[in-house]
Enzyme design. Structure first.
Site, mmCIF file in Angstrom:
data_model
loop_
_atom_site.group_PDB
_atom_site.id
_atom_site.type_symbol
_atom_site.label_atom_id
_atom_site.label_comp_id
_atom_site.label_asym_id
_atom_site.label_seq_id
_atom_site.Cartn_x
_atom_site.Cartn_y
_atom_site.Cartn_z
ATOM 1 N N ARG A 1 2.766 6.305 -2.595
ATOM 2 C CA ARG A 1 3.849 7.151 -3.127
ATOM 3 C C ARG A 1 3.638 7.423 -4.618
ATOM 4 O O ARG A 1 3.904 8.525 -5.097
ATOM 5 C CB ARG A 1 5.207 6.514 -2.856
ATOM 6 C CG ARG A 1 5.628 6.680 -1.390
ATOM 7 C CD ARG A 1 7.055 6.284 -1.120
ATOM 8 N NE ARG A 1 7.360 4.894 -0.859
ATOM 9 C CZ ARG A 1 6.854 4.146 0.119
ATOM 10 N NH1 ARG A 1 5.957 4.625 0.942
ATOM 11 N NH2 ARG A 1 7.228 2.899 0.283
ATOM 12 N N ARG B 1 -2.906 21.753 24.476
ATOM 13 C CA ARG B 1 -4.147 22.539 24.540
ATOM 14 C C ARG B 1 -5.120 22.006 23.494
ATOM 15 O O ARG B 1 -4.722 21.359 22.522
ATOM 16 C CB ARG B 1 -3.884 24.020 24.325
ATOM 17 C CG ARG B 1 -3.393 24.378 22.944
ATOM 18 C CD ARG B 1 -3.178 25.894 22.829
ATOM 19 N NE ARG B 1 -2.669 26.232 21.523
ATOM 20 C CZ ARG B 1 -3.417 26.495 20.460
ATOM 21 N NH1 ARG B 1 -4.735 26.454 20.550
ATOM 22 N NH2 ARG B 1 -2.863 26.798 19.310
ATOM 23 N N ASP C 1 0.814 -1.209 0.000
ATOM 24 C CA ASP C 1 0.000 0.000 0.000
ATOM 25 C C ASP C 1 0.851 1.264 0.000
ATOM 26 O O ASP C 1 0.519 2.252 -0.655
ATOM 27 C CB ASP C 1 -0.951 0.008 1.199
ATOM 28 C CG ASP C 1 -2.026 -1.054 1.087
ATOM 29 O OD1 ASP C 1 -2.180 -1.654 -0.001
ATOM 30 O OD2 ASP C 1 -2.726 -1.290 2.092
ATOM 31 N N GLY C 2 1.970 1.245 0.710
ATOM 32 C CA GLY C 2 2.855 2.409 0.747
ATOM 33 C C GLY C 2 3.404 2.746 -0.630
ATOM 34 O O GLY C 2 3.544 3.921 -0.989
ATOM 35 N N ASP D 1 -8.425 17.343 20.746
ATOM 36 C CA ASP D 1 -6.985 17.177 20.562
ATOM 37 C C ASP D 1 -6.642 16.976 19.091
ATOM 38 O O ASP D 1 -5.552 17.285 18.644
ATOM 39 C CB ASP D 1 -6.472 15.963 21.340
ATOM 40 C CG ASP D 1 -6.564 16.156 22.842
ATOM 41 O OD1 ASP D 1 -6.457 17.310 23.297
ATOM 42 O OD2 ASP D 1 -6.732 15.147 23.544
ATOM 43 N N ASN E 1 -6.094 8.121 1.680
ATOM 44 C CA ASN E 1 -6.574 7.448 2.893
ATOM 45 C C ASN E 1 -7.257 8.396 3.858
ATOM 46 O O ASN E 1 -8.456 8.343 4.060
ATOM 47 C CB ASN E 1 -5.417 6.764 3.625
ATOM 48 C CG ASN E 1 -5.045 5.440 3.033
ATOM 49 O OD1 ASN E 1 -5.740 4.920 2.176
ATOM 50 N ND2 ASN E 1 -3.953 4.904 3.481
ATOM 51 N N ASP E 2 -6.449 9.222 4.507
ATOM 52 C CA ASP E 2 -6.984 10.088 5.540
ATOM 53 C C ASP E 2 -6.079 11.282 5.774
ATOM 54 O O ASP E 2 -4.929 11.297 5.339
ATOM 55 C CB ASP E 2 -7.180 9.326 6.859
ATOM 56 C CG ASP E 2 -5.918 8.615 7.325
ATOM 57 O OD1 ASP E 2 -4.825 9.211 7.255
ATOM 58 O OD2 ASP E 2 -6.014 7.467 7.763
#
Length: 174
Positions: free
Chosen positions: A65, A146, A60-61, A165, A135-136
């Site tokens: 790419r 904070r 998948d990587g 967060d 993907n995301d």
């Protein structure tokens, strides 16, 4: 212009991936092609613009790419899984010799995948960074302790504001 090149991209961290690519090219008698590594395709923009299909040997990587390198060119990618995950790949190594040929010579089914585009805006000013993802996209506070106010806008329409967060925005692929 007719797109007549076939690209082959392998993951150099997988020792047998370059051998598989070269074997496919030889066995299928493919002459009009280029070969690149996933970390640097090593081809010109003209070669990419003239590429009809890219076959990847990795995981998948490797596909991610290639997508990053070919953004906006709408080149179909056929993945051969030689990695650990392989959710986005279509073929196993044993299927590759027969099915790559069928894919390149036939009328393949091509899935169109949605991609995300994100940008960072601080105090109503875009900082110039635009990100694309299959993907995301993760928006997080990093090392600062904070909460963030994360405003989500889709196609110029306000959706909501999260005080958190971080937020993960994912496609169906992710």
């Amino acid at each position: 212009m007719t797109k007549d090149l076939i690209g082959f991209v392998y993951n150099p961290k997988i020792s047998t991936s370059s051998c598989l690519v070269r074997s496919l090219i030889d066995d299928l008698n493919i002459e009009n092609c280029w070969i690149g590594e996933s970390n640097d395709l090593g081809v010109t923009k003209d070669q990419l613009a003239n590429t009809s299909t890219i076959v990847t040997a990795g995981g998948d990587g490797t596909i991610l790419r290639v997508i990053r390198a070919t953004l906006g060119l709408a080149i179909p990618i056929l993945g051969i899984n030689m990695g650990r995950v392989g959710f986005m790949t279509e073929l196993t190594v044993s299927e590759a010799p027969k099915l790559v040929s069928e894919y390149l010579c036939g009328n393949p089914k091509i899935e169109t995948r949605m991609m995300l585009e994100g940008s960072v805006v601080e105090k109503e000013v875009v900082n110039g960074s635009i990100f694309h993802s299959l993907n995301d996209i993760v928006v997080a506070r990093g090392t600062e302790a904070r909460l963030l106010d994360i405003e989500v806008v889709v196609d110029n329409a306000y959706v909501t504001t999260y005080r958190a967060d971080g937020v993960v925005i994912a496609t169906e692929t992710g």
